[in-house]
Design an enzyme around this catalytic site. Structure first.
Site, PDB file in Angstrom:
ATOM      1  N   HIS A  48      -4.701 111.120-111.802  1.00 45.62           N
ATOM      2  CA  HIS A  48      -3.558 111.364-110.909  1.00 45.62           C
ATOM      3  C   HIS A  48      -3.315 110.194-109.955  1.00 45.62           C
ATOM      4  CE1 HIS A  48      -0.762 113.112-108.104  1.00 45.62           C
ATOM      5  NE2 HIS A  48      -1.662 113.062-107.131  1.00 45.62           N
ATOM      6  N   HIS A  72      -5.463 107.812-102.175  1.00 49.72           N
ATOM      7  CA  HIS A  72      -4.770 108.736-101.272  1.00 49.72           C
ATOM      8  C   HIS A  72      -5.388 110.125-101.173  1.00 49.72           C
ATOM      9  CE1 HIS A  72      -2.587 110.208-104.923  1.00 49.72           C
ATOM     10  NE2 HIS A  72      -2.452 111.313-104.222  1.00 49.72           N
ATOM     11  N   GLU A  76      -9.255 113.405 -98.168  1.00 45.25           N
ATOM     12  CA  GLU A  76      -9.011 114.853 -98.150  1.00 45.25           C
ATOM     13  C   GLU A  76      -9.939 115.615 -99.091  1.00 45.25           C
ATOM     14  OE1 GLU A  76      -5.220 117.941 -98.473  1.00 45.25           O
ATOM     15  OE2 GLU A  76      -5.027 115.887 -99.170  1.00 45.25           O
ATOM     16  N   ASP A  77     -10.213 115.073-100.282  1.00 46.05           N
ATOM     17  CA  ASP A  77     -10.928 115.827-101.310  1.00 46.05           C
ATOM     18  C   ASP A  77     -12.395 115.445-101.470  1.00 46.05           C
ATOM     19  OD1 ASP A  77      -8.546 117.057-101.789  1.00 46.05           O
ATOM     20  OD2 ASP A  77      -8.032 115.897-103.564  1.00 46.05           O
ATOM     21  N   ASP A 140       3.380 110.503-105.531  1.00 42.76           N
ATOM     22  CA  ASP A 140       2.419 111.598-105.725  1.00 42.76           C
ATOM     23  C   ASP A 140       3.130 112.850-106.231  1.00 42.76           C
ATOM     24  OD1 ASP A 140      -0.124 113.217-105.068  1.00 42.76           O
ATOM     25  OD2 ASP A 140       1.342 114.116-103.703  1.00 42.76           O
ATOM     26  N   ASP A 260      31.122 110.838-116.895  1.00 40.27           N
ATOM     27  CA  ASP A 260      30.012 109.900-116.975  1.00 40.27           C
ATOM     28  C   ASP A 260      28.986 110.266-118.035  1.00 40.27           C
ATOM     29  OD1 ASP A 260      28.928 112.061-115.727  1.00 40.27           O
ATOM     30  OD2 ASP A 260      28.146 110.977-113.990  1.00 40.27           O
TER      31      ASP A 260
END
Length: 662
Positions: A48, A72, A76-77, A140, A260
């Site tokens: 990811h 990133h 947090e993880d 993300d 279009d």
């Protein structure tokens, strides 16, 4: 599957070997930190952040952003990874970006609306601090949407709705069309899978025919451009399913009527060739009336520049063509991501100007305490359509479609908005509620004695103007809280409101007031209610400044009654020849020379005008207030009767206590 080698190959086109090595270090660090962690898809979690970094690499972001994208989720993880760890291993700039992305998700609320509201508030603040935080967040979200099938159906709907309402409009605001279109189509496929499949099938069925037609047109245009010496890259424009669906729904169009579906882009070297190419295209194909838009001279709020024209092609079918320079094309695809790299260089001023809307959103969002109201205003502002209008000097201003002259006034400057009394559009007076149209030339009429009206909240359409008006009345309401007698006395000391008297009998000490037991008392008539003979009055003993006289129905009388020991009986002196101040309210139908006619009538009556103000309502009515000085009050009723006879005036009366409360 994307690998670090894939990412490195993309980076090689615009970064050197040392920078790529720093990215590889970040990848190895993140891979080790996420060891043993799996995504809902069953793949290693490191995939990811790697995909997120690849999206940003395609946008040609700087190395710090790519490193932060890889890292990133580490703070947090991964329990053992901290801000200090990242800062020490890499540098503080990378750590700040990672921390900024992390903080966007750390908070729990009772309702989803509260959660969304607080998340978006934090995003706005993060954008103002460093726009790259949001670029990482968008990348993300894009990869999460690409792998959304791994989540339960209810989560797919929840994430898709949030993407459609917040993240796609945010990408649109930032000018990142690549990200915006893909986010919309991915969300659309989950929110309305049947309609998505239907449109996809229709597009596929007509693809071969359109492609053959496009090749014919592209060859004809290329030949014509070469004949006039214009080198161009002619491309087909991708078809986005959600855009097609929106046009079918909003405009009631059949699939075959969407212009279009077949669209071309002509990309040239410079602006001169942009307009030269337009002339060439219009020379070989007939342009459709009303289908030309010049976003080169008048760029959209999100930095987008291009010429748009729709022509009748060689077999009679409508064909939409966009013409832009290479630089404009890069900006159209990457938006603020392309601009960010110039922030520290000569284009920094331009970069800041293009993010002016962000500062405005930060300004008004602090005024909205209700999460649902904030989210609704945000959704409207993020995905607003535009109207382009001109100032009297010819400058172009972009406003939300549906905006009024009052919105325009506040857009120019807060004080211009507060002092606005009317507007001219294309030289003619219009109501403040007039809906501005593309190309309108707007002139704001101001009067510094005018004050905003609460009715304006029903007129303005932009969140910025609405927040400024709300802030004004919030402050006013705070000031209007009943004050103590001491506070009122302090206010009165700040202004000399002692009544003027007739020159033949000037006695400033009594001002036409009698007080039993006192000779020649120092008296002043309160300016808040301007009492005159005939009014029921009360006296208030001030400290060191004599007696202040108010009408009994004055809004401030309630405060005075809280200090009964300082209330004193007062009466009018029937023999006084003092000059009194009287305030008159006039309501009329607005018309040319109305102000002139009223002012001349009052002046001819021998009455001195101390001040005046007016407010024009959007329905064509106008309120006018005059403050007079008069010695002979017996003439007041006659003057008011004469005012009622002025053409257009339907009401005139002395200001009453009920008026004073508004």
């Amino acid at each position: 599957m994307t690998t670090i080698e894939t990412l490195a190959a993309v980076l090689e086109t615009h970064h050197d070997a040392d920078e790529i090595a720093r990215v590889v270090d970040a990848y190895e660090f993140a891979k080790a930190a996420h060891t043993g962690q799996l995504r809902k898809t069953g793949e290693p979690y490191i995939n990811h952040p790697l995909e997120t970094a690849l999206i940003l690499a395609d946008l040609r972001l700087d190395i710090h952003s790519i490193q932060a994208a890889l890292l990133h989720d580490t703070i947090e993880d991964c329990e053992h990874i901290t801000f200090e760890t990242v800062a020490e291993q890499f540098d503080e700039e990378v750590a700040l970006l990672v921390d900024g992305v992390t903080k966007l998700g750390r908070i729990e609320f009772e309702t989803q609306t509260q959660q969304q509201s607080e998340s978006m508030r934090k995003m706005l603040i993060a954008m103002a601090s460093d726009i790259r935080v949001i670029l990482i967040k968008l990348a993300d979200r894009l990869h999460n949407m690409r792998t959304l099938d791994a989540l339960p159906p209810d989560k797919q709907i929840e994430k898709s709705r949030e993407t459609m309402e917040i993240f796609a409009p945010l990408a649109h605001r930032l000018g990142m069309s690549q990200i915006k279109w893909e986010l919309e189509d991915l969300a659309f496929s989950h929110l309305n899978p049947d309609k998505y499949a239907e449109i996809a099938q229709m597009v596929q069925q007509s693809r071969d025919e359109r492609d053959a037609y496009a090749r014919v047109v592209m060859k004809e245009i290329d030949t014509a451009l070469r004949e006039v010496g214009i080198e161009a890259d002619i491309q087909g424009r991708p078809k986005h399913f959600h855009s097609i669906y929106q046009k079918m729904i909003n405009k009631g169009k059949d699939f075959s009527e969407i212009y279009d579906l077949l669209a071309l882009r002509i990309i040239v070297d410079n602006i001169k060739d942009v307009y030269g190419a337009l002339g060439t295209v219009h020379n070989i194909y007939t342009p459709m009336p009303g289908r030309f838009k010049d976003y080169v001279a008048m760029p959209k709020f999100n930095m987008y520049q291009s010429l748009h024209t729709t022509v009748i092609g060689p077999v009679g079918s409508p064909l939409e063509i966009q013409i832009r320079t290479k630089e404009m094309h890069r900006m159209a695809e990457y938006g603020v991501a392309a601009h960010w790299r110039y922030k520290e260089g000569t284009a920094a001023g331009s970069f800041d100007e293009r993010l002016a809307w962000l500062r405005q959103m930060l300004e008004w969002q602090t005024e909205l305490e209700d999460p649902s109201e904030f989210m609704e205003e945000l959704k409207i502002d993020l995905f607003q359509e535009e109207v382009f209008v001109f100032t009297p000097k010819g400058d172009v201003k972009s406003l939300k479609r549906g905006a009024t002259p009052l919105d325009f006034a506040f857009h120019i400057h807060t004080e211009v908005g507060f002092y606005c009394v009317g507007a001219k559009v294309n030289g003619a007076i219009v109501p403040l509620a007039y809906e501005l149209q593309n190309g309108d030339r707007v002139e704001i009429l101001t009067n510094r004695s005018t004050k905003p009206s609460r009715d304006w909240l029903n007129i303005v359409k932009t969140s910025s103007a609405r927040s400024k008006i709300r802030a004004y009345f919030k402050k006013l309401d705070h000031m209007a809280v009943p004050v103590s007698a001491e506070e009122l006395e302090r206010k009165e000391k700040k202004s000399d409101t002692t009544i003027a008297e007739h020159p033949k009998k000037r006695n400033r000490r009594n001002a036409g007031i009698q007080i039993e037991g006192l000779e020649h008392p120092l008296v002043k008539l309160a300016r808040c209610c301007n009492p005159v003979p005939g009014d029921e009055i009360i006296g208030f003993v001030t400290r060191g400044r004599g007696v202040s006289v108010h009408r009994k129905l004055c809004p401030n009388a309630e405060s005075l009654n809280r200090s009964p020991e300082r209330i004193i009986d007062v009466n009018w002196d029937s023999d006084s020849q003092a000059i009194y101040q009287v305030e008159v309210m006039i309501k009329a139908v607005d018309r040319l020379r109305l102000l002139h006619d009223v002012t001349v009538l009052v002046a001819d009556a021998g009455v001195d005008i101390i001040s005046s103000s007016s407010y024009a309502h959007p329905d064509g009515m106008v309120d006018m207030r005059y403050l007079f000085e008069m010695a002979d009050l017996s003439r007041l009723d006659g003057i008011i009767d004469d005012l009622r006879e002025v053409p257009g005036v339907f009401e005139a009366h002395r200001m009453m206590p009920s008026d004073l409360r508004h």
